[in-house]
Write a protein that holds these residues in place. Structure first.
Motif, PDB file in Angstrom:
ATOM      1  N   PRO A   1       0.863  -1.243   0.304  1.00  0.00           N
ATOM      2  CA  PRO A   1      -0.271  -0.122   0.699  1.00  0.00           C
ATOM      3  C   PRO A   1       0.871   1.195   0.069  1.00  0.00           C
ATOM      4  N   ILE A   2       1.770   1.299   0.967  1.00  0.00           N
ATOM      5  CA  ILE A   2       2.569   2.452   0.728  1.00  0.00           C
ATOM      6  C   ILE A   2       3.326   2.996  -0.388  1.00  0.00           C
TER       7      ILE A   2
ATOM      8  N   ILE B   1       3.078   6.016  -5.623  1.00  0.00           N
ATOM      9  CA  ILE B   1       2.268   6.188  -6.872  1.00  0.00           C
ATOM     10  C   ILE B   1       1.360   7.775  -6.634  1.00  0.00           C
ATOM     11  N   PHE B   2       0.223   7.276  -6.849  1.00  0.00           N
ATOM     12  CA  PHE B   2      -1.139   7.976  -7.045  1.00  0.00           C
ATOM     13  C   PHE B   2      -0.871   9.325  -6.077  1.00  0.00           C
ATOM     14  N   ALA B   3       0.875   9.277  -4.774  1.00  0.00           N
ATOM     15  CA  ALA B   3       0.616  11.140  -4.057  1.00  0.00           C
ATOM     16  C   ALA B   3       1.646  11.976  -5.656  1.00  0.00           C
TER      17      ALA B   3
ATOM     18  N   SER C   1      -2.721  18.451 -10.684  1.00  0.00           N
ATOM     19  CA  SER C   1      -3.230  19.493  -9.628  1.00  0.00           C
ATOM     20  C   SER C   1      -1.793  20.916  -9.893  1.00  0.00           C
ATOM     21  N   THR C   2      -0.867  20.220 -10.093  1.00  0.00           N
ATOM     22  CA  THR C   2       0.104  21.522 -10.368  1.00  0.00           C
ATOM     23  C   THR C   2      -0.593  21.708 -11.665  1.00  0.00           C
TER      24      THR C   2
END
Length: 117
Positions: free
Chosen positions: A9-10, A15-17, A24-25
């Motif tokens: 999960p980490i 990868i998602f972050a 978003s940027t």
């Protein structure tokens, strides 16, 4: 045993972050440019004249990298068994050297490929 449950999960979370921050940027930058009155055509990436397709460049560089690594393992085994070089030095050294040479050759071939098209 339980570390696999935590690590997976980490990895997906990182990868998602990264993807979230990138998109978003990019969206915020585009909104700021639109508010200032910039033309929307700067967001459309058109094909450059004479540019090679992206997949050809990736395949070319990846194949030359793998050829370099394969040749490095062969050369390192020759160094170890033929000349008696220490195994801990021969394998990493030749792998990094010939992988770098493969990437350099791929870079030069990519430049030639873009000039031809």
């Amino acid at each position: 045993m339980g570390s696999e449950v935590i690590i997976l999960p980490i990895i997906f979370g990182v990868i998602f972050a990264i993807a979230y921050l990138y998109f978003s940027t990019r969206n915020k930058e585009r909104l700021a440019l639109i508010e200032k009155g910039a033309d929307a055509s700067i967001f459309v990436k058109g094909k450059r004249d004479g540019a090679a397709p992206f997949w050809k460049i990736i395949i070319l560089n990846l194949s030359l990298l793998l050829i370099g690594i394969g040749a490095a393992i062969f050369v390192a085994s020759l160094l170890v068994y033929g000349l008696g070089v220490d195994e801990d030095v021969a394998y990493p050294g030749t792998i990094f050297l010939l992988a770098g040479v493969g990437l350099l050759v791929g870079f030069n071939m990519t430049r030639k490929l873009e000039k031809e098209d």
